[in-house]
Design a protein around this motif. Structure first.
Motif, PDB file in Angstrom:
ATOM      1  N   LEU A 191     -16.698  -0.936  -6.501  1.00  0.00           N
ATOM      2  CA  LEU A 191     -17.730  -0.216  -7.259  1.00  0.00           C
ATOM      3  C   LEU A 191     -17.564  -0.368  -8.773  1.00  0.00           C
ATOM      4  O   LEU A 191     -18.545  -0.700  -9.461  1.00  0.00           O
ATOM      5  CB  LEU A 191     -17.716   1.258  -6.838  1.00  0.00           C
ATOM      6  CG  LEU A 191     -18.799   2.117  -7.443  1.00  0.00           C
ATOM      7  CD1 LEU A 191     -20.161   1.554  -7.102  1.00  0.00           C
ATOM      8  CD2 LEU A 191     -18.701   3.534  -6.925  1.00  0.00           C
ATOM      9  N   PRO A 192     -16.371  -0.172  -9.346  1.00  0.00           N
ATOM     10  CA  PRO A 192     -16.240  -0.426 -10.793  1.00  0.00           C
ATOM     11  C   PRO A 192     -16.541  -1.862 -11.183  1.00  0.00           C
ATOM     12  O   PRO A 192     -17.052  -2.099 -12.286  1.00  0.00           O
ATOM     13  CB  PRO A 192     -14.784  -0.066 -11.089  1.00  0.00           C
ATOM     14  CG  PRO A 192     -14.396   0.857 -10.029  1.00  0.00           C
ATOM     15  CD  PRO A 192     -15.123   0.404  -8.815  1.00  0.00           C
ATOM     16  N   HIS A 193     -16.277  -2.816 -10.283  1.00  0.00           N
ATOM     17  CA  HIS A 193     -16.615  -4.200 -10.605  1.00  0.00           C
ATOM     18  C   HIS A 193     -18.112  -4.341 -10.839  1.00  0.00           C
ATOM     19  O   HIS A 193     -18.544  -4.963 -11.810  1.00  0.00           O
ATOM     20  CB  HIS A 193     -16.196  -5.129  -9.459  1.00  0.00           C
ATOM     21  CG  HIS A 193     -14.725  -5.229  -9.275  1.00  0.00           C
ATOM     22  ND1 HIS A 193     -14.151  -6.112  -8.406  1.00  0.00           N
ATOM     23  CD2 HIS A 193     -13.716  -4.574  -9.849  1.00  0.00           C
ATOM     24  CE1 HIS A 193     -12.857  -5.983  -8.448  1.00  0.00           C
ATOM     25  NE2 HIS A 193     -12.558  -5.051  -9.315  1.00  0.00           N
ATOM     26  N   ALA A 194     -18.902  -3.723  -9.961  1.00  0.00           N
ATOM     27  CA  ALA A 194     -20.358  -3.833 -10.110  1.00  0.00           C
ATOM     28  C   ALA A 194     -20.823  -3.165 -11.400  1.00  0.00           C
ATOM     29  O   ALA A 194     -21.647  -3.726 -12.137  1.00  0.00           O
ATOM     30  CB  ALA A 194     -21.038  -3.200  -8.905  1.00  0.00           C
ATOM     31  N   LEU A 195     -20.254  -1.979 -11.697  1.00  0.00           N
ATOM     32  CA  LEU A 195     -20.685  -1.278 -12.913  1.00  0.00           C
ATOM     33  C   LEU A 195     -20.302  -2.061 -14.162  1.00  0.00           C
ATOM     34  O   LEU A 195     -21.076  -2.168 -15.118  1.00  0.00           O
ATOM     35  CB  LEU A 195     -20.060   0.119 -12.947  1.00  0.00           C
ATOM     36  CG  LEU A 195     -20.442   1.038 -11.798  1.00  0.00           C
ATOM     37  CD1 LEU A 195     -19.819   2.391 -11.994  1.00  0.00           C
ATOM     38  CD2 LEU A 195     -21.934   1.173 -11.690  1.00  0.00           C
ATOM     39  N   VAL A 196     -19.090  -2.642 -14.156  1.00  0.00           N
ATOM     40  CA  VAL A 196     -18.641  -3.383 -15.335  1.00  0.00           C
ATOM     41  C   VAL A 196     -19.448  -4.660 -15.514  1.00  0.00           C
ATOM     42  O   VAL A 196     -19.739  -5.062 -16.644  1.00  0.00           O
ATOM     43  CB  VAL A 196     -17.130  -3.658 -15.218  1.00  0.00           C
ATOM     44  CG1 VAL A 196     -16.680  -4.685 -16.219  1.00  0.00           C
ATOM     45  CG2 VAL A 196     -16.368  -2.389 -15.427  1.00  0.00           C
ATOM     46  N   TYR A 226     -17.232   3.497   1.899  1.00  0.00           N
ATOM     47  CA  TYR A 226     -18.515   3.408   2.606  1.00  0.00           C
ATOM     48  C   TYR A 226     -19.097   2.005   2.486  1.00  0.00           C
ATOM     49  O   TYR A 226     -19.549   1.420   3.473  1.00  0.00           O
ATOM     50  CB  TYR A 226     -19.491   4.433   2.024  1.00  0.00           C
ATOM     51  CG  TYR A 226     -20.879   4.329   2.594  1.00  0.00           C
ATOM     52  CD1 TYR A 226     -21.163   4.829   3.847  1.00  0.00           C
ATOM     53  CD2 TYR A 226     -21.901   3.715   1.879  1.00  0.00           C
ATOM     54  CE1 TYR A 226     -22.419   4.725   4.383  1.00  0.00           C
ATOM     55  CE2 TYR A 226     -23.158   3.617   2.396  1.00  0.00           C
ATOM     56  CZ  TYR A 226     -23.419   4.118   3.649  1.00  0.00           C
ATOM     57  OH  TYR A 226     -24.667   3.996   4.174  1.00  0.00           O
ATOM     58  N   TYR A 227     -19.077   1.454   1.252  1.00  0.00           N
ATOM     59  CA  TYR A 227     -19.604   0.095   1.075  1.00  0.00           C
ATOM     60  C   TYR A 227     -18.829  -0.898   1.919  1.00  0.00           C
ATOM     61  O   TYR A 227     -19.414  -1.813   2.514  1.00  0.00           O
ATOM     62  CB  TYR A 227     -19.515  -0.321  -0.391  1.00  0.00           C
ATOM     63  CG  TYR A 227     -20.352   0.494  -1.334  1.00  0.00           C
ATOM     64  CD1 TYR A 227     -21.553   1.044  -0.913  1.00  0.00           C
ATOM     65  CD2 TYR A 227     -19.954   0.694  -2.629  1.00  0.00           C
ATOM     66  CE1 TYR A 227     -22.308   1.791  -1.764  1.00  0.00           C
ATOM     67  CE2 TYR A 227     -20.708   1.441  -3.504  1.00  0.00           C
ATOM     68  CZ  TYR A 227     -21.891   1.989  -3.069  1.00  0.00           C
ATOM     69  OH  TYR A 227     -22.645   2.730  -3.913  1.00  0.00           O
ATOM     70  N   LEU A 228     -17.505  -0.700   1.958  1.00  0.00           N
ATOM     71  CA  LEU A 228     -16.696  -1.660   2.720  1.00  0.00           C
ATOM     72  C   LEU A 228     -16.950  -1.514   4.216  1.00  0.00           C
ATOM     73  O   LEU A 228     -16.996  -2.506   4.950  1.00  0.00           O
ATOM     74  CB  LEU A 228     -15.216  -1.449   2.408  1.00  0.00           C
ATOM     75  CG  LEU A 228     -14.798  -1.842   0.997  1.00  0.00           C
ATOM     76  CD1 LEU A 228     -13.331  -1.599   0.789  1.00  0.00           C
ATOM     77  CD2 LEU A 228     -15.113  -3.304   0.725  1.00  0.00           C
ATOM     78  N   ASP A 229     -17.154  -0.259   4.686  1.00  0.00           N
ATOM     79  CA  ASP A 229     -17.429  -0.079   6.113  1.00  0.00           C
ATOM     80  C   ASP A 229     -18.783  -0.644   6.502  1.00  0.00           C
ATOM     81  O   ASP A 229     -18.955  -1.200   7.578  1.00  0.00           O
ATOM     82  CB  ASP A 229     -17.394   1.411   6.466  1.00  0.00           C
ATOM     83  CG  ASP A 229     -15.990   1.952   6.384  1.00  0.00           C
ATOM     84  OD1 ASP A 229     -15.068   1.120   6.431  1.00  0.00           O
ATOM     85  OD2 ASP A 229     -15.823   3.173   6.260  1.00  0.00           O
ATOM     86  N   MET A 283     -11.039   5.318  -3.853  1.00  0.00           N
ATOM     87  CA  MET A 283     -12.098   4.618  -3.129  1.00  0.00           C
ATOM     88  C   MET A 283     -12.877   5.536  -2.194  1.00  0.00           C
ATOM     89  O   MET A 283     -13.070   5.248  -1.034  1.00  0.00           O
ATOM     90  CB  MET A 283     -11.534   3.435  -2.337  1.00  0.00           C
ATOM     91  CG  MET A 283     -10.858   2.417  -3.214  1.00  0.00           C
ATOM     92  SD  MET A 283     -10.158   1.066  -2.314  1.00  0.00           S
ATOM     93  CE  MET A 283     -11.595   0.290  -1.634  1.00  0.00           C
ATOM     94  N   ARG A 284     -13.328   6.696  -2.702  1.00  0.00           N
ATOM     95  CA  ARG A 284     -14.121   7.588  -1.835  1.00  0.00           C
ATOM     96  C   ARG A 284     -15.492   6.999  -1.561  1.00  0.00           C
ATOM     97  O   ARG A 284     -16.010   7.063  -0.465  1.00  0.00           O
ATOM     98  CB  ARG A 284     -14.276   8.941  -2.506  1.00  0.00           C
ATOM     99  CG  ARG A 284     -13.039   9.771  -2.368  1.00  0.00           C
ATOM    100  CD  ARG A 284     -13.289  11.164  -2.882  1.00  0.00           C
ATOM    101  NE  ARG A 284     -12.020  11.863  -2.999  1.00  0.00           N
ATOM    102  CZ  ARG A 284     -11.795  12.772  -3.922  1.00  0.00           C
ATOM    103  NH1 ARG A 284     -12.735  13.076  -4.778  1.00  0.00           N
ATOM    104  NH2 ARG A 284     -10.631  13.377  -3.978  1.00  0.00           N
ATOM    105  N   VAL A 285     -16.127   6.446  -2.606  1.00  0.00           N
ATOM    106  CA  VAL A 285     -17.466   5.863  -2.442  1.00  0.00           C
ATOM    107  C   VAL A 285     -17.356   4.464  -1.861  1.00  0.00           C
ATOM    108  O   VAL A 285     -18.112   4.083  -0.978  1.00  0.00           O
ATOM    109  CB  VAL A 285     -18.188   5.828  -3.801  1.00  0.00           C
ATOM    110  CG1 VAL A 285     -19.568   5.241  -3.651  1.00  0.00           C
ATOM    111  CG2 VAL A 285     -18.265   7.206  -4.386  1.00  0.00           C
TER     112      VAL A 285
END
Lengths: 194, 112
Positions: free
Chosen positions: B69-74, A120-123, A115-117
């Protein structure tokens, strides 16, 4: 955890049934069960948005495939598969699975994403005090789709539109009359294909 | 790890149908199975044991969420998969209209 493995095994069995059963309609139904089990699996893996979308999409896909097969099932001849080609394909896929198993060892283990990217979305996500900077969306997946990666969604809409235009161009009957007259003049080819 | 390998096995089942079957509808089914397997792999990489779905609420601890993030891409990939499936089925139906069969070997012989 056990449920995930059971559902995955059932999915593989359903997929094998879908590609090996003789009747095409049964194959389409088996594909529908694979999609349904995958939707449950997404729900177990805490992806409710994806599960709902997949449920709708699988139903639509099964309807489209049934529409394609239901009247034509009788005419499908015996499938004469190529045994040697199938064996070569099986050997190749076995090697591919073994190599990829080595590659999967390099990934972070199952259940512990890095969860490196996404951190950021969660923060930057929904802030209860109404601070500036966040997206204001309670659902992080929706904020990623419609805010951070909106261009991605634009591209998706473009692909969708292009596919619809392609389906209309392939299926429409308007421009095809001249072609049918031309084939009617030459009765040597594929008589009665209609 | 075992989950990833099982996803790969599912992918290989779909690829086997694509390379060894002669019926067009069955090839389309194989492509759909492969698509589903790849989507499942991405969701599996996002899963966190004991995690929660990525939706904020006053009670949710941020540290405990699965990767969104993978949820959005999928989600994007699934919809595109439906569109390509519809296009493939349309082409197969058109071929059946013209040649009267789904068998790719016979279609190849009737070329012209």
């Amino acid at each position: 955890m056990v449920a995930i493995y059971v559902l995955l095994g059932l999915m593989i069995v359903g997929a094998i049934v879908a590609i090996e059963v003789k009747n095409l309609l049964s194959a389409v139904v088996a594909l529908g069960t694979v999609g349904l089990m995958m939707s449950i699996l997404f729900l177990l893996m805490k992806a409710p948005d994806v599960a709902i979308t997949l449920l709708v999409v699988e139903i639509l896909a099964v309807i489209i495939l049934i529409r394609a097969t239901i009247k034509r099932d009788v005419e499908v001849p015996e499938e004469k598969d190529r045994p040697i080609g199938g064996l070569i394909a099986l050997a190749f896929l076995l090697v591919l699975t073994l190599v990829s198993a080595g590659a999967f060892g390099e990934l972070p283990p199952f259940g512990e994403p890095q969860m490196r990217v996404a951190s950021y979305y969660l923060d930057q996500g929904y802030s209860l005090e109404g601070e500036p900077g966040g997206t204001g969306a309670a659902n992080v997946v929706a904020s990623v789709i419609l805010d951070y990666r909106a261009y991605d969604t634009l591209g998706e809409a473009t692909v969708l539109f292009t596919a619809v235009v392609g389906v209309l161009a392939v299926m429409r009957k308007v421009g095809r009359k001249k072609d049918r007259l031309a084939t009617a003049k030459e009765p040597t080819e594929e008589g009665g294909s209609a | 790890m075992a989950v990833y390998v099982l996803c790969m096995v599912l992918f290989c089942v779909g690829i086997y149908a694509v390379v060894s079957k002669r019926n067009l509808i069955r090839i389309i089914i194989g492509i759909m199975i492969s698509e589903n397997a790849v989507n499942l792999f991405f969701i599996a990489t996002a899963y966190r044991i004991g995690g929660r779905s990525p939706i904020f609420s006053p009670l949710t601890d941020v540290q405990n969420m699965v990767d969104p993030l993978p949820h959005a891409l999928v989600l994007t990939a699934i919809v595109i998969g439906l569109a390509t499936t519809a296009l493939m089925v349309a082409l197969a139906m058109r071929l059946h209209e013209k040649y009267g069969t789904f068998d790719i070997a016979q279609i190849r012989e009737l070329r012209g």
